[in-house]
Design an enzyme around this catalytic site. Structure first.
Site, PDB file in Angstrom:
ATOM      1  N   ASP A 177       0.911  -1.138   0.000  1.00 17.15           N
ATOM      2  CA  ASP A 177       0.000   0.000   0.000  1.00 17.15           C
ATOM      3  C   ASP A 177       0.951   1.187   0.000  1.00 17.15           C
ATOM      4  O   ASP A 177       1.548   1.509   1.035  1.00 17.15           O
ATOM      5  CB  ASP A 177      -0.884   0.018   1.250  1.00 17.15           C
ATOM      6  N   HIS A 178       1.129   1.808  -1.143  1.00 14.12           N
ATOM      7  CA  HIS A 178       2.250   2.751  -1.237  1.00 14.12           C
ATOM      8  C   HIS A 178       2.064   3.969  -0.323  1.00 14.12           C
ATOM      9  O   HIS A 178       3.028   4.657  -0.025  1.00 14.12           O
ATOM     10  CB  HIS A 178       2.540   3.150  -2.681  1.00 14.12           C
ATOM     11  N   HIS A 240      -5.763   2.909   0.859  1.00 11.13           N
ATOM     12  CA  HIS A 240      -5.045   4.082   1.377  1.00 11.13           C
ATOM     13  C   HIS A 240      -5.826   4.831   2.459  1.00 11.13           C
ATOM     14  O   HIS A 240      -5.273   5.176   3.504  1.00 11.13           O
ATOM     15  CB  HIS A 240      -4.723   5.052   0.244  1.00 11.13           C
TER      16      HIS A 240
HETATM   17  C1  BG6 Z   1      -3.303   4.443  -6.597  1.00 14.43           C
HETATM   18  C2  BG6 Z   1      -4.585   4.481  -7.356  1.00 14.43           C
HETATM   19  O1  BG6 Z   1      -3.330   3.416  -5.642  1.00 14.43           O
HETATM   20  O2  BG6 Z   1      -3.092   5.679  -5.936  1.00 14.43           O
HETATM   21  C3  BG6 Z   1      -4.594   5.632  -8.342  1.00 14.43           C
HETATM   22  O3  BG6 Z   1      -4.792   3.273  -8.055  1.00 14.43           O
HETATM   23  C4  BG6 Z   1      -4.251   6.918  -7.650  1.00 14.43           C
HETATM   24  O4  BG6 Z   1      -5.856   5.733  -8.985  1.00 14.43           O
HETATM   25  C5  BG6 Z   1      -2.995   6.793  -6.813  1.00 14.43           C
HETATM   26  O5  BG6 Z   1      -4.064   7.904  -8.640  1.00 14.43           O
HETATM   27  C6  BG6 Z   1      -2.740   8.025  -5.980  1.00 14.43           C
HETATM   28  O6  BG6 Z   1      -1.482   7.929  -5.396  1.00 14.43           O
HETATM   29  P1  BG6 Z   1      -0.667   9.230  -4.972  1.00 14.43           P
HETATM   30  O7  BG6 Z   1       0.577   8.710  -4.339  1.00 14.43           O
HETATM   31  O8  BG6 Z   1      -0.427  10.017  -6.231  1.00 14.43           O
HETATM   32  O9  BG6 Z   1      -1.555   9.979  -4.034  1.00 14.43           O
END
Ligand code: BG6
Length: 491
Positions: A177-178, A240
């Protein structure tokens, strides 16, 4: 400190994630001396690339970080390409041969990371084949890193989990989960548990509500096909948003170990009030973007995007009220909202404190309410914390003005602020799974989200209902207004 030596195998090495995030992250680990001179990366993909084609792709992905072509060449020389067919056992045997050779030539003690950065329909097959064909039977350790989506509901996530668990045990699985790799998301626990100031107030006696916003300006881009079967609830909320809520709401762990932290997060997820049936309408709001103007550019509505149904019922925006029914949080709403094509790209957490018992001061002649205290955690694009207080207005004795104390984390040299993926790959090499999601967390958050999607799929929404470039549909404002609150601006 140097990480253990390992071969990193990236499935989906010709794809976008590999190029945008994974290669640059590995390069930064290399340059920051986190990975040894002796390391190897094997890119696996369907296309028939040569090592040279692969290496030039790697070099172009890191070109913005370095100008020394000898360094880039040396770095890229550790990359090898293996073209393969996902369902063919032969392909895995060849890969095994390559990995064994690389262990030999780089002196790697049989440590392997298998990173699945490709279409999720093959996750299960790959995991099983890796085991059957003997790729995981190594002297050192083998770990599986798996990108989202982890299923599209609880039953499909369960099925996927069963498949990968046939080949890897829970402690070998690193579910990405980045958001958990983001510096300020990791800071939530530190702000809470390393300061005497906040924790005594961190409960329903002093906090009136918490707001978590993650807004994006981008639309679905070229991901229409995936997004049509996903929507904002599955794409952002299940993972997230719920992870951020869990970190905000969890009890202090007794130790900073993976198991202790995860078990506190799991308890939060278990305490979330299920939102189902008729309740969905009261607690959750969905939206879909219409045309609109952003930065002077007229943009199409979601239904006009590629691979999107002209009558699509898919939400590109979701807002909701999450109640955590435990002693600490009873009665405190956690509002979340996320959407595409909104006014600004921003992820922020606002903790709103309750009013003081009696007003002695006002912040204007009209005797409006004074400004509540807020703690704002700025996750992106700015990284920092601001604390909103009231102070004396210079000209008037009984009037106050809101002031802010701020800390900004933004470093001048952006190379020094590690990227989310860099931290997560580093963690995985060191065997630290804290910032990855345990199966129990995944299962609980799917079960929460599934009850909402069930209703949303059944009842067609009146879409589109927010203009591109706005902060979402009107109903999301009403969601807070009926509780006597409003969204704090994130711009
Ligand atoms: C991803 C989603 O997990 O997170 C994308 O699949 C989204 O749709 C992205 O754009 C958003 O990540 P960040 O790090 O740009 O907020």
């Amino acid at each position: 400190e140097l990480n253990p030596k390992a071969v990193i195998v990236i499935f989906g090495a010709t794809g976008d994630l590999a190029k945008r995030k994974l290669f640059p992250s590995i390069f930064r680990l290399y340059r920051n001396k986190k990975i040894a001179e002796e390391f190897a990366v094997v890119g696996v993909g369907r296309r028939s690339w040569s090592d040279d084609e692969f290496r030039s792709n790697v070099k172009s992905s890191i070109s913005s970080f370095q100008s020394d072509s000898a360094e880039a060449d040396e770095f890229a020389s550790h990359f090898h390409y293996h073209s393969f067919d996902v369902t063919n056992p032969e392909s895995y045997l060849e890969l095994k041969g390559l990995l064994d050779d690389l262990d030999g030539s780089y002196n790697i003690p049989g440590n392997r990371i298998f990173y699945l950065a490709m279409a999720p329909e093959f996750f299960g097959t790959i995991a099983k084949q890796l085991k059957t064909q003997g790729l995981t039977a190594v002297q050192g350790w083998s770990r599986l890193v798996i990108e989202k989506p982890f299923g599209r509901d609880l039953p499909s996530a369960n099925e996927l989990n069963d498949e990968i668990r046939e080949a890897f045990s829970e402690d070998q699985i690193y579910r990405i989960d980045h958001y958990l790799g983001k510096e300020m998301v990791q800071n939530i626990e530190v702000i809470r548990f390393a300061n005497a100031l906040f924790e005594p107030l961190w409960n329903n006696r002093f906090i009136s509500n918490i707001q978590v916003t993650s807004s994006e300006v981008l639309g679905v881009e070229d991901r229409g096909r995936y997004y049509e079967s996903s929507g904002a609830l599955r794409d952002m909320v299940q993972n997230h948003m719920m992870q951020m809520v869990a970190l905000l709401a969890m009890e202090p762990p007794i130790k900073l170990t993976t198991d202790e932290i995860r078990s506190e997060k799991v308890k939060v997820l278990r305490a979330m009030r299920p939102i189902e049936g008729e309740r969905v309408e009261d607690y959750f709001v969905r939206g879909q973007y219409d045309q609109g103007l952003i930065d002077g550019k007229q943009l199409p509505g979601y239904r006009e995007e590629n691979n999107v149904d002209q009558e699509s019922n898919t939400e590109t925006y979701a807002a909701g009220k999450i109640m955590i029914d435990n002693f600490r949080w009873a009665g405190v709403p956690f509002y979340i909202r996320t959407g595409k094509r909104m006014e600004t790209k921003s992820t922020k957490i606002v903790v709103e404190f309750k009013d003081i018992p009696m007003n002695l001061y006002y912040n204007s002649q009209e005797k409006e309410n004074k400004h509540p205290n807020l703690l704002v955690i700025h996750i992106q694009p700015d990284e920092g914390i601001t604390l909103h207080l009231n102070a004396k207005k210079t000209e008037g004795g009984a009037y106050t003005k809101p002031i802010r104390l701020g800390f900004w984390n933004n470093s001048v040299d952006t190379f020094n602020t590690p990227e989310a993926y860099e931290k997560l790959i580093d963690d995985c090499m060191r065997g630290d799974a804290t910032n990855f999601t345990h199966w129990d967390e995944v299962a609980l958050s799917w079960s929460f989200v599934d009850k909402i999607s069930k209703i949303w799929e059944k009842e067609k929404a009146v879409f589109p209902n927010y203009a591109s470039g706005s902060m979402g549909p009107r109903e999301a404002d009403e969601l807070l207004e009926k509780d006597g609150f409003h969204w704090w601006p994130v711009t």
